[in-house]
Design an enzyme around this catalytic site. Structure first.
Site, short mmCIF file in Angstrom:
data_model
loop_
_atom_site.label_atom_id
_atom_site.label_comp_id
_atom_site.label_asym_id
_atom_site.label_seq_id
_atom_site.Cartn_x
_atom_site.Cartn_y
_atom_site.Cartn_z
N THR A 184 -19.77 40.57 -44.12
CA THR A 184 -19.23 40.14 -45.41
C THR A 184 -19.89 38.87 -45.91
O THR A 184 -20.02 38.66 -47.12
CB THR A 184 -17.71 39.91 -45.27
OG1 THR A 184 -17.12 41.16 -44.93
CG2 THR A 184 -17.08 39.40 -46.54
N SER A 194 -20.55 44.94 -39.33
CA SER A 194 -20.56 44.66 -37.88
C SER A 194 -19.95 45.78 -37.05
O SER A 194 -20.16 45.84 -35.84
CB SER A 194 -19.88 43.33 -37.58
OG SER A 194 -18.48 43.43 -37.68
N THR A 237 -17.18 39.86 -39.36
CA THR A 237 -16.08 39.33 -38.55
C THR A 237 -15.40 40.40 -37.67
O THR A 237 -14.76 40.06 -36.70
CB THR A 237 -15.00 38.69 -39.45
OG1 THR A 237 -14.54 39.68 -40.38
CG2 THR A 237 -15.55 37.49 -40.18
N ASP A 238 -15.56 41.69 -38.04
CA ASP A 238 -14.81 42.74 -37.32
C ASP A 238 -15.13 42.74 -35.82
O ASP A 238 -14.23 42.87 -34.99
CB ASP A 238 -15.13 44.12 -37.90
CG ASP A 238 -14.54 44.32 -39.28
OD1 ASP A 238 -13.74 43.47 -39.71
OD2 ASP A 238 -14.87 45.33 -39.93
N1 ASP Z 1 -16.48 44.79 -42.25
C1 ASP Z 1 -17.07 43.47 -42.28
C2 ASP Z 1 -17.95 43.32 -41.05
O1 ASP Z 1 -17.44 43.12 -39.98
C3 ASP Z 1 -15.99 42.44 -42.31
C4 ASP Z 1 -16.44 41.00 -42.34
O2 ASP Z 1 -17.58 40.66 -42.14
O3 ASP Z 1 -15.55 40.14 -42.56
O4 ASP Z 1 -19.14 43.43 -41.15
#
Ligand code: ASP
Length: 327
Positions: free
Chosen positions: A20, A64, A97-98
């Site tokens: 993200t 991710s 973040t995932d």
């Molecule tokens: N779906 C995204 C990821 O993990 C979520 C994020 O980055 O906050 O790539």
């Protein structure tokens, strides 16, 4: 700047992987965006170069959830080679973040350097109102360049707080402080670029880790099976046939029903018992099946990372038990 000053100026290497923080969507909105769109140069263009010099390297541009062993091994090998360069003070990895916590823990167990390796990301895409990526990236760079972060293993910096790779976890689906460490808390904080450390990791990591990925191209396969009321034990049996090891996300302190118990007692691959609660410890005396290992306080997804590395060395349950008590 004199030659002398130039020769001692250090730099941080920023490795970008997508997520993200590099996401682009409708102006102002926080959902419905595409992750991993910004290039490494675009992502770092507004970063102040006052703290340290920057070198940027794009590793991948992925959501991710699509990051796993292939990228983990690429990152670990890259860092282990690059860390030998004397002008590099540390590394920052931008990451979705995932699964940030899985990559962080894998690297914590496999990088062979004392230099800070700091993961960060954001909860809002770059096009959102009050996007959190720029500040997270800036603070991660500050930590990567700080002598106070040397020897602490792999870290995550998010919303002004510094976490150890072993404890960091995603705790919320949308808050800008979604990356945390639940009951064990943060190691420190960043304020106006200054780094404050209050706690240190106590488990083995980085230079004290016995895991060596230098010759590895793939990792053993571990699947996580989630127990819930009336969960079908045949799913567990199916997963076990396709795995080198299994992690159970058990209820409470790692519990499950008679159906699961029967299957687990018959399995001849290593089984690690963790909890679906999101917090707390499982110890050997909690275990319902004698042929299993307790995950300690590792959540299922991190127990899977450690079990995959453990299986690169042994299938011996005593030895796997030791890994779960030392790492
Ligand atoms: N779906 C995204 C990821 O993990 C979520 C994020 O980055 O906050 O790539």
């Amino acid at each position: 700047m004199t030659d002398m000053e130039t020769s001692i100026r250090k730099k941080t290497v920023i490795l970008t992987t997508g997520g993200t923080i590099a996401g682009v969507g409708n102006a102002g909105k926080t959902t419905g965006y595409t992750p991993g769109v910004l290039t490494a140069n675009e992502l770092t263009s507004s970063l102040p170069r006052t703290v340290t010099d920057i070198e940027v390297c794009e590793i991948c541009s992925l959501n991710s959830d699509d990051i796993g062993a292939v990228i983990w091994l690429k990152l670990a090998k890259f860092i282990n080679k690059k860390a030998a360069e004397p002008d590099i003070s540390g590394f920052v990895i931008t990451h979705g973040t995932d699964t940030l916590e899985e990559t962080a823990y894998f690297l914590d167990l496999t990088v062979k350097t004392e230099k800070p390796v700091v993961l960060t990301g954001s909860m809002r895409p770059s096009t959102a109102v009050s996007a959190d990526g720029d500040m997270n990236l800036y603070e991660a760079v500050c930590v990567s360049a700080s002598p106070k972060a040397v020897g602490l293993g792999v870290l995550a910096v998010f919303a002004d707080r510094i976490f150890s790779a072993r404890q960091v976890t995603k705790t919320n689906t949308y808050h800008t402080a979604a990356i945390g460490a639940r009951e064990t808390g943060a190691l420190g904080v960043v304020r106006d670029g200054e780094v404050y450390i209050y706690n240190k990791p106590t488990r083995r990591h980085s230079l004290l880790s016995e895991f060596d990925v230098s010759e590895l191209e793939i990792l053993p396969k571990v699947n996580i099976v989630y127990f819930s009321a009336d969960a079908d034990p045949e799913i567990l049996e199916f997963a076990a046939k396709r795995s080198d090891g299994i992690v159970i996300a058990g209820a409470g302190a790692g519990e499950f029903d008679e159906g699961f118990k029967k299957v687990i007692n018959r399995l001849d691959i290593p089984v690690v018992i963790s909890s679906r609660t999101g917090e707390g410890i499982i110890v050997a005396s909690n275990l319902l099946c004698k042929n299993t290992v307790a995950a300690d306080d590792l959540p299922p997804q991190k127990a899977a990372v450690l079990l995959r590395l453990a299986l690169t060395k042994t299938k011996d349950m005593k030895e796997i038990e030791r890994f779960f008590s030392e790492y």
